[in-house]
Design a protein around this motif. Structure first.
Motif, PDB file in Angstrom:
ATOM      1  N   ILE A 298       0.809  -1.193  -0.061  1.00  0.00           N
ATOM      2  CA  ILE A 298      -0.124   0.053   0.029  1.00  0.00           C
ATOM      3  C   ILE A 298       0.968   1.277   0.173  1.00  0.00           C
ATOM      4  O   ILE A 298       1.885   1.344   0.760  1.00  0.00           O
ATOM      5  N   THR A 299       0.742   1.994  -0.970  1.00  0.00           N
ATOM      6  CA  THR A 299       1.463   3.405  -1.075  1.00  0.00           C
ATOM      7  C   THR A 299       0.737   4.369  -0.645  1.00  0.00           C
ATOM      8  O   THR A 299      -0.534   4.592  -0.878  1.00  0.00           O
ATOM      9  N   ASN A 300       1.635   5.764  -0.069  1.00  0.00           N
ATOM     10  CA  ASN A 300       1.042   6.784   0.094  1.00  0.00           C
ATOM     11  C   ASN A 300       1.976   7.925  -0.371  1.00  0.00           C
ATOM     12  O   ASN A 300       3.316   7.801  -0.291  1.00  0.00           O
ATOM     13  N   TYR A 301       1.337   8.969  -0.910  1.00  0.00           N
ATOM     14  CA  TYR A 301       2.093   9.863  -1.252  1.00  0.00           C
ATOM     15  C   TYR A 301       1.770  11.339  -0.870  1.00  0.00           C
ATOM     16  O   TYR A 301       0.665  11.667  -0.599  1.00  0.00           O
ATOM     17  N   SER A 302       2.769  12.266  -0.581  1.00  0.00           N
ATOM     18  CA  SER A 302       2.471  13.703  -0.350  1.00  0.00           C
ATOM     19  C   SER A 302       1.545  14.127  -1.408  1.00  0.00           C
ATOM     20  O   SER A 302       1.935  13.974  -2.668  1.00  0.00           O
ATOM     21  N   ASP A 303       0.835  15.054  -1.457  1.00  0.00           N
ATOM     22  CA  ASP A 303      -0.009  15.687  -2.705  1.00  0.00           C
ATOM     23  C   ASP A 303       0.974  16.346  -3.551  1.00  0.00           C
ATOM     24  O   ASP A 303       0.540  16.647  -4.457  1.00  0.00           O
ATOM     25  N   SER A 304       1.987  17.011  -3.215  1.00  0.00           N
ATOM     26  CA  SER A 304       2.974  17.676  -3.627  1.00  0.00           C
ATOM     27  C   SER A 304       3.738  16.870  -4.698  1.00  0.00           C
ATOM     28  O   SER A 304       4.329  17.535  -5.552  1.00  0.00           O
ATOM     29  N   VAL A 305       3.565  15.667  -4.620  1.00  0.00           N
ATOM     30  CA  VAL A 305       4.876  14.685  -5.310  1.00  0.00           C
ATOM     31  C   VAL A 305       3.826  13.669  -6.133  1.00  0.00           C
ATOM     32  O   VAL A 305       4.267  12.846  -7.057  1.00  0.00           O
ATOM     33  N   LYS A 306       2.525  13.577  -5.733  1.00  0.00           N
ATOM     34  CA  LYS A 306       1.564  12.635  -6.649  1.00  0.00           C
ATOM     35  C   LYS A 306       1.512  12.924  -8.196  1.00  0.00           C
ATOM     36  O   LYS A 306       1.639  13.960  -8.461  1.00  0.00           O
TER      37      LYS A 306
END
Length: 115
Positions: free
Chosen positions: A56-64
């Protein structure tokens, strides 16, 4: 005990790409989460991306849409593919490896994006 080593940082022009690597001296089966954080001068350390043992991955909105986190289980390694880099991405990037509930941190690798 547990060694966490990052590599792949460097200087790149805006719009370019960079791939960060991180390897841990621990069994992949003992690792629950791997991730990347970054800290710019005068700023708080912030989450960039994480990946769990269940992928499961999670990204900061700034790098999505620009960054991709992945892992190689056989190597207990995690990678961060960074595309379309912006000057705002300039920071020291730190790899985090969580074993049980204990986080281990790498030394950090500098990423500098010129305009």
């Amino acid at each position: 005990q547990v060694q966490v080593v990052e590599s792949g940082g460097g200087l790149v022009q805006a719009g370019g790409s960079l791939r960060l690597s991180c390897a841990a001296s621990a069994s992949i089966f003992s690792i629950s989460v791997m991730g990347w954080y970054r800290q710019a001068p005068g700023k708080q350390r912030e989450l960039v991306a994480t990946i769990t043992s269940g992928d499961i991955t999670n990204y900061s909105d700034s790098v999505k849409g620009r960054f991709t986190i992945s892992r190689h289980n056989a190597k207990s390694a995690v990678y961060l593919q960074m595309n379309s880099l912006k000057p705002e991405d300039t920071a020291v990037y730190y790899c985090s490896v969580t074993i049980s509930t204990w986080p281990y941190w790498g030394q950090g690798t500098q990423v500098t994006v010129s305009s």
